[in-house]
Scaffold this active site. Structure first.
Site, mmCIF file in Angstrom:
data_model
loop_
_atom_site.group_PDB
_atom_site.id
_atom_site.type_symbol
_atom_site.label_atom_id
_atom_site.label_comp_id
_atom_site.label_asym_id
_atom_site.label_seq_id
_atom_site.Cartn_x
_atom_site.Cartn_y
_atom_site.Cartn_z
ATOM 1 N N ILE A 104 5.891 -4.720 13.718
ATOM 2 C CA ILE A 104 6.561 -3.838 12.956
ATOM 3 C C ILE A 104 5.671 -3.088 12.020
ATOM 4 C CG2 ILE A 104 8.742 -5.414 12.802
ATOM 5 C CD1 ILE A 104 7.595 -6.414 10.027
ATOM 6 N N ASN A 105 6.031 -2.136 11.541
ATOM 7 C CA ASN A 105 5.226 -1.323 10.361
ATOM 8 C C ASN A 105 5.452 -2.185 9.073
ATOM 9 O OD1 ASN A 105 3.766 0.542 8.810
ATOM 10 N ND2 ASN A 105 4.311 2.187 10.238
ATOM 11 N N GLY A 152 1.807 -9.521 9.705
ATOM 12 C CA GLY A 152 1.193 -10.843 8.831
ATOM 13 C C GLY A 152 0.465 -11.646 9.867
ATOM 14 N N LEU A 180 -1.214 8.112 4.144
ATOM 15 C CA LEU A 180 -1.492 8.778 5.365
ATOM 16 C C LEU A 180 -2.602 9.809 5.194
ATOM 17 C CD1 LEU A 180 1.563 9.645 7.782
ATOM 18 C CD2 LEU A 180 -0.093 7.914 8.242
ATOM 19 N N ASN A 188 0.905 -1.188 -0.139
ATOM 20 C CA ASN A 188 0.073 -0.088 -0.046
ATOM 21 C C ASN A 188 0.891 1.189 0.068
ATOM 22 O OD1 ASN A 188 -0.147 1.855 2.689
ATOM 23 N ND2 ASN A 188 0.192 -0.140 3.101
ATOM 24 N N CYS A 208 5.994 5.357 8.823
ATOM 25 C CA CYS A 208 5.380 5.099 7.741
ATOM 26 C C CYS A 208 6.318 5.513 6.335
ATOM 27 C CB CYS A 208 4.280 6.291 7.576
ATOM 28 S SG CYS A 208 3.381 6.124 5.969
#
Lengths: 304, 253
Positions: free
Chosen positions: A192-193, A245, A75, A71, A131
């Site tokens: 995690i991001n 995940g 934001l 993605n 991000c």
């Protein structure tokens, strides 16, 4: 579900289960009300809120990949003011802790944003310094320990809420980042991001995403997330919220064993909008089968 | 309207033409409440694709408890769908989004191109004998008129090669059709360029027009923000999956 077995306190936040909806995949919680009892879940982590409204990135923003997705939303959000006046009053009625995810362009702005959100109805802040899809803010702070520490300090200075700092996996040594934000006063760490990735259309020779690169999520990243949670949980004293995940209760149990006190479900909410609830039920049944009376007893019990 | 998550049973799944398939699913709860223009997001458990796939509902029969999806084979997901047989199960999330505004009493014109014609079948059934204008590349693609005939007053067809109906695009045929019929509302679904042409003519003629958009989406329920856009006239941020897919034309073009 056995309420006593599943209830816990995470960084001072009382939760009914250790399973939350992850930022950016859970809206503001109400979007899932048709699918499950959102009053019975661990916590709602809001879509990332910024000081000003953001339209997000141009072009295609989501792409499926093997066992996951990319993605590059960038934001998109209505800004903190609209969040407080139009969204917060609607979700305040939900009997589930609301953790507001925040992003800003400088350490000072992070602090101001934290102050704006030091209001009723907000249970905690999740500081997004990871991000991968925005130039300002985001990952710049997530890859430099000093910058991450400075953001954390500023947020802590301006809020009475517990502060969870969300780390990026796009670093060489995750424990460096974790220790830096812990030393700066973080009450908890989430990780995690997404992992930065990309995909190319071989017919048009163009990147699939308008932003060229994006963040990879979904089952594809679970082993990476699990490894980083394990490394981090051993390196810091503050509690860890593990995500990346998770698609079933077995995944969640792995994260708990690796040292996460709580977990969040991200991209898999899109596949199964009941995942947050079903995973909590699965963990509860597992604990019952194992004769474990409290979910916290599982945390960090990996045998190495 | 409450969104449901149900395990549907495949009643039938067959090719209409080699590239376009029709799947009928037994999903009584959804058949009962779905409205034209709304969609469902489906996923075969154990399949190779990760995300759900959104499909407009081409028809719903509350008495039989069925919904119909008409889909074009375009990639892995639809290939997987085409391989499904009767009695197999598929998970269906829906009804999703906001559909067409049904205008009883209106003389409606429905303009569709390609697989965008699918939701217009369901819409035509709910309206009072609308006029249809459909376009396809060749004669092979005009099979849609068979699905539409029971509900339409008239069906105009265009083909790119002129093998059936009028030669050219739907938009080129539109002025004549508007001259021949007292149209008071237009609903359109198909390629963006076609819908834009339809919307421009509708605006010029002062006829209200609504368009059904298609955008890549991951969640289908308004949380991932993969499918948002800014309304042309209002500037408002819209989610195609939740606020749409049907929007007033002036917000899109």
């Amino acid at each position: 579900m056995d309420k006593k077995r599943m209830a816990l306190e995470f960084a001072g936040i009382k939760m009914k289960t250790p399973v939350m909806g992850a930022s950016g995949t859970f809206g503001f919680g109400l979007e899932y009300a048709d699918f499950m009892d959102i009053n019975g879940i661990g916590a709602i982590i809001s879509k990332g809120i910024t000081p000003k409204p953001r339209p997000g990135n141009a072009g295609v923003r989501v792409a499926e990949t093997p066992a996951g997705m990319l993605n590059s939303i960038g934001l998109e959000n209505p800004g903190v003011e609209a969040f407080k006046t139009t969204i917060l009053p609607k979700i305040k009625t939900i009997d589930t802790p609301l953790i507001v995810n925040i992003s800003a362009g400088s350490a000072e702005e992070y602090g101001e944003l934290a102050a704006e959100l030091d209001v009723d109805g907000v249970a905690a802040l999740e500081v997004n310094i990871s991000c991968p899809n925005v130039r300002e803010g985001g990952i710049v702070f997530g890859t430099k320990p000093e910058a991450a520490a400075s953001v954390t300090r500023n947020v802590k200075l301006h809020t009475s809420k517990p502060v969870i700092v969300k780390l990026s996996p796009n670093v060489t040594d995750i424990t460096c980042m974790a220790k830096a934000v812990e030393d700066a006063g973080a009450d908890a760490i989430s990780l995690i991001n997404t992992i930065t990735g990309m995909a190319i259309d071989i017919e048009s020779w163009q990147p699939l995403l308008g932003n060229i690169t994006g963040g990879l999520s979904g089952p594809a990243i679970k082993p990476v997330a699990l490894r980083m949670v394990w490394q981090t949980a051993r390196a810091v004293k503050v509690p860890v919220l593990g995500l990346g995940g998770i698609s079933c209760w077995q995944d969640a149990v792995e994260f708990l064993l690796a040292g996460a006190s709580t977990v969040a479900v991200g991209a898999y909410n899109f596949v199964n909008p009941r995942a947050v609830e079903e995973i909590a039920e699965g963990i509860d049944a597992y604990l019952a089968r194992k004769g474990i009376s409290q979910v916290s007893e599982l945390v960090g019990q990996i045998k190495v | 309207m409450k969104k449901l998550l149900v395990d549907a049973v495949v009643i039938s799944n067959e090719a209409v033409i080699p590239a376009v398939w029709k799947m009928v699913l037994w999903a009584p709860e959804i058949a009962l409440c779905v409205q034209p223009g709304q969609f469902v997001a489906i996923r075969k458990s154990g399949g190779i694709t990760f995300l759900r796939r959104p499909f407009s509902v081409a028809d719903a029969d509350p008495e039989q408890g069925t919904i119909t999806l008409i889909y074009r084979l375009v990639g892995q997901g639809t290939a997987e769908m085409a391989a499904m047989h009767a009695d197999e199960h598929i998970n269906v999330e829906g009804p999703l989004g906001t559909g067409f505004s049904i205008r009883q009493g209106d003389k409606a014109l429905l303009v569709g191109g390609g697989v965008g014609i699918a939701p217009l079948i369901f819409l035509a059934r709910k309206l009072d004998r609308p006029v249809l204008l459909i376009g396809g590349k060749t004669a092979e693609e005009t099979f849609w008129s068979e699905f539409l005939e029971p509900y339409a007053e008239k069906i105009y067809i265009t083909t790119d090669d002129g093998s059936v109906g009028r030669k050219g695009f739907t938009v080129q045929a539109l002025p004549d059709i508007l001259a021949e019929n007292e149209i008071t509302g237009i609903s359109t679904c198909g390629p963006m360029i076609m819908m834009q042409g339809v919307a421009e003519i509708a605006a010029k003629e002062g006829i209200p027009c609504e368009v059904s958009m298609e955008k890549r989406m991951a969640c289908s329920i308004g949380v991932c923000l993969g499918c948002t856009f800014a309304g042309k006239s209002s500037g408002k941020r819209y989610k195609v999956c939740a606020d749409g897919p049907v929007f007033p034309a002036e917000e899109v073009f």
